[in-house]
Motif scaffolding. Structure first.
Motif, PDB file in Angstrom:
ATOM      1  N   LEU A  16       0.454  -2.991  -0.200  1.00 35.46           N
ATOM      2  CA  LEU A  16      -0.368  -2.490  -1.311  1.00 35.46           C
ATOM      3  C   LEU A  16      -0.793  -1.038  -1.079  1.00 35.46           C
ATOM      4  CD1 LEU A  16      -2.419  -5.744  -1.845  1.00 35.46           C
ATOM      5  CD2 LEU A  16      -0.972  -4.661  -3.576  1.00 35.46           C
ATOM      6  N   LEU A  17      -1.214  -0.744   0.150  1.00 36.30           N
ATOM      7  CA  LEU A  17      -1.647   0.636   0.437  1.00 36.30           C
ATOM      8  C   LEU A  17      -0.490   1.623   0.314  1.00 36.30           C
ATOM      9  CD1 LEU A  17      -4.048   0.080   3.480  1.00 36.30           C
ATOM     10  CD2 LEU A  17      -4.690   0.661   1.137  1.00 36.30           C
ATOM     11  N   SER A  18       0.717   1.135   0.488  1.00 33.57           N
ATOM     12  CA  SER A  18       1.876   2.045   0.432  1.00 33.57           C
ATOM     13  C   SER A  18       2.079   2.636  -0.974  1.00 33.57           C
ATOM     14  CB  SER A  18       3.145   1.340   0.893  1.00 33.57           C
ATOM     15  OG  SER A  18       3.575   0.428  -0.085  1.00 33.57           O
ATOM     16  N   PHE A  19       1.402   2.096  -1.983  1.00 31.43           N
ATOM     17  CA  PHE A  19       1.513   2.685  -3.334  1.00 31.43           C
ATOM     18  C   PHE A  19       0.626   3.917  -3.501  1.00 31.43           C
ATOM     19  CE2 PHE A  19       2.667  -1.824  -4.164  1.00 31.43           C
ATOM     20  CZ  PHE A  19       3.976  -1.591  -4.538  1.00 31.43           C
ATOM     21  N   MET A  20      -0.284   4.129  -2.547  1.00 33.88           N
ATOM     22  CA  MET A  20      -1.135   5.324  -2.624  1.00 33.88           C
ATOM     23  C   MET A  20      -0.282   6.565  -2.367  1.00 33.88           C
ATOM     24  SD  MET A  20      -4.318   4.580  -3.302  1.00 33.88           S
ATOM     25  CE  MET A  20      -4.955   6.219  -3.045  1.00 33.88           C
ATOM     26  N   PRO A  21      -0.416   7.601  -3.174  1.00 37.90           N
ATOM     27  CA  PRO A  21       0.445   8.785  -3.013  1.00 37.90           C
ATOM     28  C   PRO A  21       0.471   9.333  -1.589  1.00 37.90           C
ATOM     29  CG  PRO A  21      -0.937   8.993  -4.961  1.00 37.90           C
ATOM     30  CD  PRO A  21      -1.358   7.734  -4.275  1.00 37.90           C
ATOM     31  N   GLU A  22      -0.676   9.348  -0.920  1.00 32.69           N
ATOM     32  CA  GLU A  22      -0.726   9.940   0.421  1.00 32.69           C
ATOM     33  C   GLU A  22      -0.154   9.033   1.503  1.00 32.69           C
ATOM     34  OE1 GLU A  22      -1.311  12.893   1.926  1.00 32.69           O
ATOM     35  OE2 GLU A  22      -1.149  13.507  -0.159  1.00 32.69           O
ATOM     36  N   GLU A  23      -0.038   7.758   1.200  1.00 37.58           N
ATOM     37  CA  GLU A  23       0.391   6.801   2.227  1.00 37.58           C
ATOM     38  C   GLU A  23       1.889   6.552   2.176  1.00 37.58           C
ATOM     39  OE1 GLU A  23      -1.613   5.710   4.533  1.00 37.58           O
ATOM     40  OE2 GLU A  23      -3.503   6.369   3.652  1.00 37.58           O
ATOM     41  N   LYS A  24       2.499   6.849   1.024  1.00 37.99           N
ATOM     42  CA  LYS A  24       3.907   6.444   0.912  1.00 37.99           C
ATOM     43  C   LYS A  24       4.865   7.458   1.535  1.00 37.99           C
ATOM     44  CE  LYS A  24       4.095   7.422  -4.048  1.00 37.99           C
ATOM     45  NZ  LYS A  24       3.997   6.661  -5.281  1.00 37.99           N
ATOM     46  N   LYS A  25       4.308   8.588   1.962  1.00 38.24           N
ATOM     47  CA  LYS A  25       5.175   9.619   2.524  1.00 38.24           C
ATOM     48  C   LYS A  25       5.711   9.211   3.898  1.00 38.24           C
ATOM     49  CE  LYS A  25       2.691  13.244   0.143  1.00 38.24           C
ATOM     50  NZ  LYS A  25       1.537  14.128   0.292  1.00 38.24           N
ATOM     51  N   GLU A  26       4.896   8.524   4.669  1.00 35.22           N
ATOM     52  CA  GLU A  26       5.229   8.269   6.066  1.00 35.22           C
ATOM     53  C   GLU A  26       4.717   6.903   6.509  1.00 35.22           C
ATOM     54  OE1 GLU A  26       4.598  10.805   9.780  1.00 35.22           O
ATOM     55  OE2 GLU A  26       3.526  11.819   8.172  1.00 35.22           O
ATOM     56  N   LYS A  29       1.684   7.149   8.943  1.00 33.74           N
ATOM     57  CA  LYS A  29       0.376   7.376   8.319  1.00 33.74           C
ATOM     58  C   LYS A  29      -0.230   6.028   7.886  1.00 33.74           C
ATOM     59  CE  LYS A  29      -2.420  10.118   5.510  1.00 33.74           C
ATOM     60  NZ  LYS A  29      -3.524   9.209   5.312  1.00 33.74           N
ATOM     61  N   LEU A  30       0.608   5.202   7.302  1.00 35.17           N
ATOM     62  CA  LEU A  30       0.170   3.887   6.829  1.00 35.17           C
ATOM     63  C   LEU A  30      -0.297   3.014   8.002  1.00 35.17           C
ATOM     64  CD1 LEU A  30       0.067   2.245   4.215  1.00 35.17           C
ATOM     65  CD2 LEU A  30       2.435   1.603   4.598  1.00 35.17           C
ATOM     66  N   GLN A  31       0.420   3.072   9.096  1.00 34.12           N
ATOM     67  CA  GLN A  31       0.045   2.293  10.280  1.00 34.12           C
ATOM     68  C   GLN A  31      -1.291   2.779  10.848  1.00 34.12           C
ATOM     69  OE1 GLN A  31       3.669   2.900  12.454  1.00 34.12           O
ATOM     70  NE2 GLN A  31       4.530   0.932  11.812  1.00 34.12           N
ATOM     71  N   GLN A  32      -1.488   4.113  10.831  1.00 33.14           N
ATOM     72  CA  GLN A  32      -2.766   4.668  11.316  1.00 33.14           C
ATOM     73  C   GLN A  32      -3.908   4.221  10.411  1.00 33.14           C
ATOM     74  OE1 GLN A  32      -1.937   8.841  11.300  1.00 33.14           O
ATOM     75  NE2 GLN A  32      -1.041   8.834  13.343  1.00 33.14           N
ATOM     76  N   THR A  33      -3.632   4.235   9.109  1.00 31.33           N
ATOM     77  CA  THR A  33      -4.666   3.856   8.135  1.00 31.33           C
ATOM     78  C   THR A  33      -5.109   2.414   8.355  1.00 31.33           C
ATOM     79  OG1 THR A  33      -3.864   5.419   6.509  1.00 31.33           O
ATOM     80  CG2 THR A  33      -5.116   3.564   5.654  1.00 31.33           C
ATOM     81  N   ILE A  34      -4.145   1.514   8.509  1.00 30.90           N
ATOM     82  CA  ILE A  34      -4.507   0.093   8.656  1.00 30.90           C
ATOM     83  C   ILE A  34      -5.232  -0.123   9.992  1.00 30.90           C
ATOM     84  CG2 ILE A  34      -2.389  -0.942   9.661  1.00 30.90           C
ATOM     85  CD1 ILE A  34      -3.858  -2.367   6.546  1.00 30.90           C
ATOM     86  N   LYS A  35      -4.821   0.609  11.009  1.00 31.28           N
ATOM     87  CA  LYS A  35      -5.474   0.505  12.319  1.00 31.28           C
ATOM     88  C   LYS A  35      -6.941   0.952  12.226  1.00 31.28           C
ATOM     89  CE  LYS A  35      -4.292   1.583  17.015  1.00 31.28           C
ATOM     90  NZ  LYS A  35      -3.647   2.576  17.864  1.00 31.28           N
ATOM     91  N   GLU A  36      -7.147   2.011  11.459  1.00 30.54           N
ATOM     92  CA  GLU A  36      -8.511   2.528  11.265  1.00 30.54           C
ATOM     93  C   GLU A  36      -9.377   1.475  10.558  1.00 30.54           C
ATOM     94  OE1 GLU A  36      -8.765   5.847  12.345  1.00 30.54           O
ATOM     95  OE2 GLU A  36     -10.924   5.932  12.000  1.00 30.54           O
ATOM     96  N   TYR A  37      -8.799   0.823   9.543  1.00 33.96           N
ATOM     97  CA  TYR A  37      -9.556  -0.245   8.853  1.00 33.96           C
ATOM     98  C   TYR A  37      -9.867  -1.410   9.795  1.00 33.96           C
ATOM     99  CZ  TYR A  37      -9.352   1.696   4.113  1.00 33.96           C
ATOM    100  OH  TYR A  37      -9.537   2.478   3.001  1.00 33.96           O
ATOM    101  N   GLU A  38      -8.987  -1.645  10.769  1.00 31.39           N
ATOM    102  CA  GLU A  38      -9.203  -2.763  11.697  1.00 31.39           C
ATOM    103  C   GLU A  38     -10.223  -2.413  12.778  1.00 31.39           C
ATOM    104  OE1 GLU A  38      -5.247  -3.649  13.038  1.00 31.39           O
ATOM    105  OE2 GLU A  38      -4.759  -4.727  11.202  1.00 31.39           O
ATOM    106  N   SER A  39     -10.314  -1.146  13.140  1.00 32.51           N
ATOM    107  CA  SER A  39     -11.111  -0.810  14.314  1.00 32.51           C
ATOM    108  C   SER A  39     -12.372   0.014  14.035  1.00 32.51           C
ATOM    109  CB  SER A  39     -10.229  -0.056  15.320  1.00 32.51           C
ATOM    110  OG  SER A  39      -9.731   1.115  14.712  1.00 32.51           O
ATOM    111  N   ASN A  40     -12.383   0.762  12.950  1.00 29.16           N
ATOM    112  CA  ASN A  40     -13.524   1.644  12.697  1.00 29.16           C
ATOM    113  C   ASN A  40     -14.572   0.907  11.852  1.00 29.16           C
ATOM    114  OD1 ASN A  40     -15.278   3.610  11.724  1.00 29.16           O
ATOM    115  ND2 ASN A  40     -13.682   5.184  11.660  1.00 29.16           N
TER     116      ASN A  40
END
Ligand SMILES: CC(C)(COP(=O)(O)OP(=O)(O)OC[C@H]1O[C@@H](n2cnc3c(N)ncnc32)[C@H](O)[C@@H]1OP(=O)(O)O)[C@@H](O)C(=O)NCCC(=O)NCCS
Length: 123
Positions: A16-26, A29-40
């Motif tokens: 789902l997050l991969s549909f965000m314009p900034e996340e679908k490039k790489e 980036k998506l893996q970092q984003t999900i990790k941040e949601y899990e840990s921060n």
């Protein structure tokens, strides 16, 4: 309904997050984003569940003052049915008593459309 993200929902959340314009490039980036949601503790991810999980909305608490909606995404097969608006509404309800709810740049145009419509309804 809105449910809190859990690790067992990682694949669907990343999809789902991969549909965000900034996340679908790489993928990285998506893996970092999900990790941040899990840990921060200041990053909060929610999913929208009907029969299936079909939406995601992510909030970042900024300086203990702002709740910044930084991701909002709906499965393309379920768009234009009001799910995006419902998710924003639910997040507003969850955070508005304690924080100033606002949108990050990536979410601004959809968030503004929604809040402007609300203001007109109230007028
Ligand atoms: C944006 C998104 C979450 C909306 O989800 P949705 O469940 O279809 O939203 P709703 O059904 O509540 O609202 C649909 C309305 O939002 C509008 N809309 C869709 N994307 C929009 C955008 N990026 N900016 C402004 N309005 C947008 C639609 O045109 C529609 O307008 P209408 O009711 O006047 O026809 C979905 O299109 C999506 O996942 N997009 C890809 C991810 C993305 O770009 N997110 C950031 C958006 S700023």
């Amino acid at each position: 309904m809105l449910i809190r993200y859990k690790k067992n929902l990682e694949k669907i959340a990343m999809g789902l997050l991969s549909f965000m314009p900034e996340e679908k490039k790489e993928v990285k980036k998506l893996q970092q984003t999900i990790k941040e949601y899990e840990s921060n503790p200041d990053w909060h991810l929610y999913l929208w569940k009907e029969d299936d999980v079909i939406g995601a909305i992510g909030v970042r608490i900024d300086n203990e003052i702002n709740a910044v909606i930084q991701h909002v995404s709906v499965n393309p097969s379920h768009r234009n049915l009001g799910i995006g608006k419902k998710m924003i509404n639910e997040v507003n309800k969850l955070y508005q008593d304690k924080y100033a709810v606002c949108a990050a740049d990536d979410v601004q145009s959809f968030y503004n459309k929604y809040t402007e419509a609300e203001e007109q309804d109230e007028a």
